[in-house]
Design a protein around this motif. Sequence first.
Motif, PDB file in Angstrom:
ATOM      1  N   THR A 100       0.817  -1.217   0.000  1.00  0.00           N
ATOM      2  CA  THR A 100       0.000   0.000   0.000  1.00  0.00           C
ATOM      3  C   THR A 100       0.848   1.264   0.000  1.00  0.00           C
ATOM      4  N   TYR A 101       2.160   1.109   0.083  1.00  0.00           N
ATOM      5  CA  TYR A 101       3.071   2.252   0.049  1.00  0.00           C
ATOM      6  C   TYR A 101       4.431   1.794  -0.453  1.00  0.00           C
ATOM      7  N   THR A 102       5.280   2.764  -0.730  1.00  0.00           N
ATOM      8  CA  THR A 102       6.655   2.489  -1.148  1.00  0.00           C
ATOM      9  C   THR A 102       7.561   2.714   0.057  1.00  0.00           C
ATOM     10  N   ALA A 103       8.547   1.848   0.230  1.00  0.00           N
ATOM     11  CA  ALA A 103       9.536   1.983   1.304  1.00  0.00           C
ATOM     12  C   ALA A 103      10.911   2.150   0.659  1.00  0.00           C
ATOM     13  N   ILE A 104      11.604   3.240   1.041  1.00  0.00           N
ATOM     14  CA  ILE A 104      12.924   3.548   0.495  1.00  0.00           C
ATOM     15  C   ILE A 104      13.892   3.791   1.648  1.00  0.00           C
ATOM     16  N   ALA A 105      15.089   3.233   1.526  1.00  0.00           N
ATOM     17  CA  ALA A 105      16.121   3.467   2.548  1.00  0.00           C
ATOM     18  C   ALA A 105      16.500   4.947   2.542  1.00  0.00           C
ATOM     19  N   LYS A 106      16.378   5.595   3.686  1.00  0.00           N
ATOM     20  CA  LYS A 106      16.807   6.996   3.819  1.00  0.00           C
ATOM     21  C   LYS A 106      18.296   7.047   4.130  1.00  0.00           C
ATOM     22  N   THR A 107      18.747   6.099   4.925  1.00  0.00           N
ATOM     23  CA  THR A 107      20.156   5.978   5.300  1.00  0.00           C
ATOM     24  C   THR A 107      20.594   4.555   4.974  1.00  0.00           C
ATOM     25  N   ASP A 108      21.852   4.245   5.225  1.00  0.00           N
ATOM     26  CA  ASP A 108      22.258   2.839   5.142  1.00  0.00           C
ATOM     27  C   ASP A 108      21.378   2.068   6.113  1.00  0.00           C
ATOM     28  N   SER A 116       1.233  -1.486  15.647  1.00  0.00           N
ATOM     29  CA  SER A 116       2.055  -0.710  14.726  1.00  0.00           C
ATOM     30  C   SER A 116       1.358  -0.587  13.369  1.00  0.00           C
ATOM     31  N   TYR A 117       0.829  -1.680  12.878  1.00  0.00           N
ATOM     32  CA  TYR A 117       0.153  -1.705  11.574  1.00  0.00           C
ATOM     33  C   TYR A 117      -1.075  -0.793  11.572  1.00  0.00           C
ATOM     34  N   THR A 118      -1.918  -0.908  12.597  1.00  0.00           N
ATOM     35  CA  THR A 118      -3.142  -0.097  12.606  1.00  0.00           C
ATOM     36  C   THR A 118      -2.837   1.389  12.795  1.00  0.00           C
ATOM     37  N   GLU A 119      -1.817   1.705  13.585  1.00  0.00           N
ATOM     38  CA  GLU A 119      -1.441   3.115  13.754  1.00  0.00           C
ATOM     39  C   GLU A 119      -0.932   3.699  12.436  1.00  0.00           C
ATOM     40  N   ARG A 120      -0.104   2.945  11.724  1.00  0.00           N
ATOM     41  CA  ARG A 120       0.416   3.434  10.440  1.00  0.00           C
ATOM     42  C   ARG A 120      -0.725   3.561   9.431  1.00  0.00           C
ATOM     43  N   LEU A 121      -1.592   2.576   9.374  1.00  0.00           N
ATOM     44  CA  LEU A 121      -2.726   2.613   8.455  1.00  0.00           C
ATOM     45  C   LEU A 121      -3.617   3.813   8.737  1.00  0.00           C
ATOM     46  N   ARG A 161      -2.732   6.660  10.173  1.00  0.00           N
ATOM     47  CA  ARG A 161      -2.013   7.877   9.754  1.00  0.00           C
ATOM     48  C   ARG A 161      -2.071   8.051   8.246  1.00  0.00           C
ATOM     49  N   LEU A 162      -1.865   6.962   7.512  1.00  0.00           N
ATOM     50  CA  LEU A 162      -1.869   7.040   6.056  1.00  0.00           C
ATOM     51  C   LEU A 162      -3.249   7.398   5.516  1.00  0.00           C
ATOM     52  N   GLN A 163      -4.296   6.865   6.126  1.00  0.00           N
ATOM     53  CA  GLN A 163      -5.658   7.180   5.673  1.00  0.00           C
ATOM     54  C   GLN A 163      -5.974   8.650   5.893  1.00  0.00           C
ATOM     55  N   HIS A 164      -5.475   9.251   6.957  1.00  0.00           N
ATOM     56  CA  HIS A 164      -5.724  10.664   7.218  1.00  0.00           C
ATOM     57  C   HIS A 164      -4.982  11.565   6.236  1.00  0.00           C
ATOM     58  N   LEU A 165      -3.920  11.039   5.613  1.00  0.00           N
ATOM     59  CA  LEU A 165      -3.154  11.824   4.660  1.00  0.00           C
ATOM     60  C   LEU A 165      -3.727  11.775   3.247  1.00  0.00           C
ATOM     61  N   VAL A 166      -4.500  10.745   2.976  1.00  0.00           N
ATOM     62  CA  VAL A 166      -5.032  10.565   1.616  1.00  0.00           C
ATOM     63  C   VAL A 166      -6.283  11.388   1.400  1.00  0.00           C
TER      64      VAL A 166
END
Length: 122
Positions: free
Chosen positions: A74-82, A110-115, A117-122
């Motif tokens: 449902t999202y993209t994950a990219i390394a910000k640092t090593d 963790s999953y429900t909190e992230r979900l 947050r993401l729903q509030h941003l969309v």
Amino acid sequence: MLISLSTITIFQGQPNPKVFAPGEIIFAEEQPGDSMYGILEGEVEILVNGKIVETIKTDEVFGTGILVGKKKRTYTAIAKTDCKLAFLNEQGFLFAVQETPMFAIQVMKSYTERLSRLQHLV
């Protein structure tokens, strides 16, 4: 949300952690997947529709949705640092849940909190 010590310990015990360089894509939105990740070292940016919506750090988990019913990321994950990331596939996830019920509760929180947050941003 920082995960409890027992939860991240499950990830620390996983063999063959994956290493990602800054800017490297861990997984992309709409991509199928079969593993969730725990951050052993580093920071990961979470993007939705190409926009950074969250940065997660050492001792946090992500990518859980793929193991609890989502067919695609449902999202993209990219390394910000090593980054050094441990991963659990479905078999490892089910074993961890069976052996450590608090692991399941922490991961679901963790999953429900992230979900949420993401729903509030969309």
